[in-house]
Design a protein around this motif. Structure first.
Motif, mmCIF file in Angstrom:
data_model
loop_
_atom_site.group_PDB
_atom_site.id
_atom_site.type_symbol
_atom_site.label_atom_id
_atom_site.label_comp_id
_atom_site.label_asym_id
_atom_site.label_seq_id
_atom_site.Cartn_x
_atom_site.Cartn_y
_atom_site.Cartn_z
ATOM 1 N N LYS A 106 -13.077 -8.053 0.119
ATOM 2 C CA LYS A 106 -13.564 -8.317 1.524
ATOM 3 C C LYS A 106 -14.225 -9.669 1.840
ATOM 4 N N PRO A 107 -14.218 -10.490 2.769
ATOM 5 C CA PRO A 107 -13.487 -10.111 4.009
ATOM 6 C C PRO A 107 -11.906 -10.077 3.607
ATOM 7 N N PHE A 108 -10.887 -9.423 4.332
ATOM 8 C CA PHE A 108 -9.732 -9.609 3.894
ATOM 9 C C PHE A 108 -8.946 -9.798 5.341
ATOM 10 N N ASN A 109 -7.588 -10.313 5.146
ATOM 11 C CA ASN A 109 -6.944 -10.257 6.590
ATOM 12 C C ASN A 109 -5.319 -9.124 6.662
ATOM 13 N N PRO A 110 -5.349 -8.630 7.457
ATOM 14 C CA PRO A 110 -4.320 -7.430 7.410
ATOM 15 C C PRO A 110 -2.970 -7.864 6.680
ATOM 16 N N PRO A 111 -2.601 -8.982 7.110
ATOM 17 C CA PRO A 111 -1.233 -9.446 6.366
ATOM 18 C C PRO A 111 -1.508 -9.261 4.801
ATOM 19 N N GLN A 112 -2.570 -9.701 4.261
ATOM 20 C CA GLN A 112 -2.885 -9.806 2.992
ATOM 21 C C GLN A 112 -2.716 -8.197 2.065
ATOM 22 N N LEU A 113 -3.371 -7.498 3.065
ATOM 23 C CA LEU A 113 -3.286 -6.046 2.554
ATOM 24 C C LEU A 113 -1.872 -5.426 2.697
ATOM 25 N N LEU A 114 -1.234 -5.800 3.935
ATOM 26 C CA LEU A 114 0.237 -5.268 4.030
ATOM 27 C C LEU A 114 1.292 -5.731 2.936
ATOM 28 N N ASP A 115 1.103 -6.863 2.410
ATOM 29 C CA ASP A 115 1.674 -7.550 1.300
ATOM 30 C C ASP A 115 1.481 -6.664 0.015
ATOM 31 N N ALA A 116 0.416 -6.530 -0.141
ATOM 32 C CA ALA A 116 -0.046 -5.796 -1.247
ATOM 33 C C ALA A 116 0.514 -4.425 -1.159
ATOM 34 N N VAL A 117 0.350 -3.582 -0.225
ATOM 35 C CA VAL A 117 1.043 -2.274 -0.037
ATOM 36 C C VAL A 117 2.494 -2.186 -0.272
ATOM 37 N N SER A 118 3.111 -3.223 0.334
ATOM 38 C CA SER A 118 4.715 -3.234 0.440
ATOM 39 C C SER A 118 5.025 -3.689 -1.077
ATOM 40 N N LYS A 119 4.202 -4.280 -2.021
ATOM 41 C CA LYS A 119 4.680 -4.407 -3.337
ATOM 42 C C LYS A 119 4.707 -3.184 -4.101
ATOM 43 N N LEU A 120 3.789 -2.221 -3.796
ATOM 44 C CA LEU A 120 3.499 -1.083 -4.381
ATOM 45 C C LEU A 120 4.265 0.085 -3.849
ATOM 46 N N ILE A 121 4.543 0.250 -2.591
ATOM 47 C CA ILE A 121 5.662 1.081 -2.026
ATOM 48 C C ILE A 121 6.280 0.529 -0.790
ATOM 49 N N ALA A 122 7.529 0.953 -0.268
ATOM 50 C CA ALA A 122 8.234 0.569 0.580
ATOM 51 C C ALA A 122 7.724 1.523 1.825
ATOM 52 N N PRO A 123 7.752 1.093 3.071
ATOM 53 C CA PRO A 123 7.500 1.599 4.304
ATOM 54 C C PRO A 123 8.457 2.857 4.628
#
Length: 123
Positions: A106-123
């Motif tokens: 932190k601080p982070f930006n939401p696209p950075q978080l979403l990129d990490a999430v999408s690498k670990l699980i697909a929506p």
């Protein structure tokens, strides 16, 4: 059916920011204010596909929380992203040893978080 993500952080404002970003991306979101609440949410939830956890929290910190999660057969392979102000290599190594798959400072930006999430699980 949308994937479910559990956010564990003692800051309600941070949980709100993370929840909005994840919900807009199509994820179902559960929240907890500390590691103990996070474990309780995991017990109640039908399926949690990913966990986003802070490190510094009251009652049970994020490292202890991840270690406890990984001891449960049902959640052993659930990916965990640490989202924290902690950036030291030693702390990151503790997180990895406990079972965290990614570390965002932190601080982070939401696209950075979403990129990490999408690498670990697909929506």
């Amino acid at each position: 059916m949308p994937k479910t993500i559990l956010i564990v952080d003692d800051s309600s404002s941070l949980r709100t920011v993370v929840k909005l970003a994840l919900a807009r991306a199509g994820y179902e979101v559960l929240e907890a204010g500390d590691g103990e609440q996070g474990l309780a949410q995991l017990d109640k939830a039908a399926k949690v596909n990913l966990i986003v956890s802070d490190v510094n929290m009251p009652k049970m910190d994020g490292i202890a929380f991840v270690a406890a999660v990984k001891k449960h057969a049902r959640h052993k392979f659930t990916p965990v992203i640490m989202l924290t102000t902690e950036g030291q290599d030693a702390k990151k190594e503790q997180g990895r040893a406990a079972g965290a798959k990614a570390w965002i400072v932190k601080p982070f930006n939401p696209p950075q978080l979403l990129d990490a999430v999408s690498k670990l699980i697909a929506p």
